[in-house]
Design an enzyme around this catalytic site. Structure first.
Site, PDB file in Angstrom:
ATOM      1  N   ASP A  86       0.845  -1.200   0.000  1.00 36.48           N
ATOM      2  CA  ASP A  86       0.000   0.000   0.000  1.00 36.48           C
ATOM      3  C   ASP A  86       0.878   1.247   0.000  1.00 36.48           C
ATOM      4  O   ASP A  86       0.633   2.211   0.715  1.00 36.48           O
ATOM      5  CB  ASP A  86      -0.922   0.001   1.213  1.00 36.48           C
ATOM      6  CG  ASP A  86      -1.995   1.087   1.134  1.00 36.48           C
ATOM      7  OD1 ASP A  86      -2.377   1.456   0.010  1.00 36.48           O
ATOM      8  OD2 ASP A  86      -2.437   1.569   2.195  1.00 36.48           O
ATOM      9  N   ASP A 107       3.322   2.182   8.165  1.00 32.72           N
ATOM     10  CA  ASP A 107       2.063   1.485   7.848  1.00 32.72           C
ATOM     11  C   ASP A 107       2.308   0.195   7.067  1.00 32.72           C
ATOM     12  O   ASP A 107       1.990   0.094   5.879  1.00 32.72           O
ATOM     13  CB  ASP A 107       1.107   2.393   7.080  1.00 32.72           C
ATOM     14  CG  ASP A 107       0.600   3.551   7.929  1.00 32.72           C
ATOM     15  OD1 ASP A 107       0.690   3.446   9.164  1.00 32.72           O
ATOM     16  OD2 ASP A 107       0.131   4.549   7.361  1.00 32.72           O
TER      17      ASP A 107
END
Length: 260
Positions: free
Chosen positions: A193, A210
């Site tokens: 991502d 993340d």
């Protein structure tokens, strides 16, 4: 209630809304962040000396909020809290299934969240050991993840690239590709991502964040995710002024995939 947790609850309620008068929605979101188990988890972390008091918001998202905490020695740590009510469980199952490190058969949402947090902790540990520039993981407990605080000595958090453009885009992008090479070829993980929303600009050097959705290199969807990551950063950094081509990126990452 333990005064540390009471203080934490008070601080988060202040941080949820920038408006003077909270709306019903603001109060609902606040209760989602600090449900009973989250407060109990924070109590355990405080009791074990990992945090003393929460001291500000770093980022807010649909599934998780990252808060700044202060330890007894006045140093900072980051606390990432995943929310049960708003998490995308189908997405979580999509990334966990096929990962040989996890054998998740239960559909219990709280258990899935806890495993998701553990997955992010293990990914960070693996990346940190491979010397990828990521926050150092400290501890994972239930829906809470404690990380190295990335910012200055005054407690100001580093900004994402989306909000703080590098001074020299190509130099920064080249440094990012060096880190990604280690990410992919040393840690054997794919981010999954990657964008300018989850790359921090720390003193004009990239730090990747993340990584909960990151998968091992031999995961069934690894190549699909890698191609998507490369396309994302190519287009986003091109908008920032980068001169790098897709072939340049592929060569620097030492990968052989068809990307158009």
């Amino acid at each position: 209630m333990d005064p540390k947790i009471a203080k934490a609850d008070e601080e988060v309620q202040k941080l949820i809304s920038k408006k003077r008068n909270k709306s019903v929605e603001d109060r609902r979101v606040g209760s989602e962040i600090f449900d009973k188990q989250t407060l109990e988890t924070l109590y355990k972390l405080a009791n074990q000396g990992y945090i003393n008091v929460l001291n500000g918001a770093i980022s807010t998202g649909k599934e998780a909020n990252v808060l700044k905490a202060v330890k007894k020695d006045d140093s900072f740590v980051a606390v990432k809290l995943y929310r049960i009510a708003t998490s995308d469980f189908k997405k979580m199952q999509y990334y966990i299934q096929g990962d040989p490190r996890f054998n998740i058969k239960s559909n219990n949402k709280r258990q899935l969240i806890n495993n998701w947090v553990n997955k992010e902790f293990r990914n960070l540990s693996r990346l940190y050991e491979a010397k990828v520039n990521v926050p150092k993981p400290i501890i994972a407990l239930n829906n809470s993840l404690l990380l190295e605080f990335i910012g200055d000595s005054e407690g100001n958090p580093a900004q994402i690239v989306k909000n703080q453009k590098p001074e020299n885009v190509d130099e920064f992008f080249n440094d990012l590709l060096i880190e990604l090479n280690k990410f992919i070829n040393d840690a054997n993980l794919i981010h999954g991502d990657l964008s300018t929303f989850n790359i921090l600009n720390k003193d004009n050097y990239p730090l990747i964040i993340d990584v909960s959705q990151s998968v091992v290199r031999d995961h069934p969807i690894a190549d699909e995710l890698l191609i998507r990551d490369i396309k994302n950063i190519y287009h986003e950094f091109k908008k920032l002024g980068s001169s790098f081509s897709l072939d340049t990126i592929k060569n620097k990452l030492d990968i052989d995939l068809d990307i158009d």
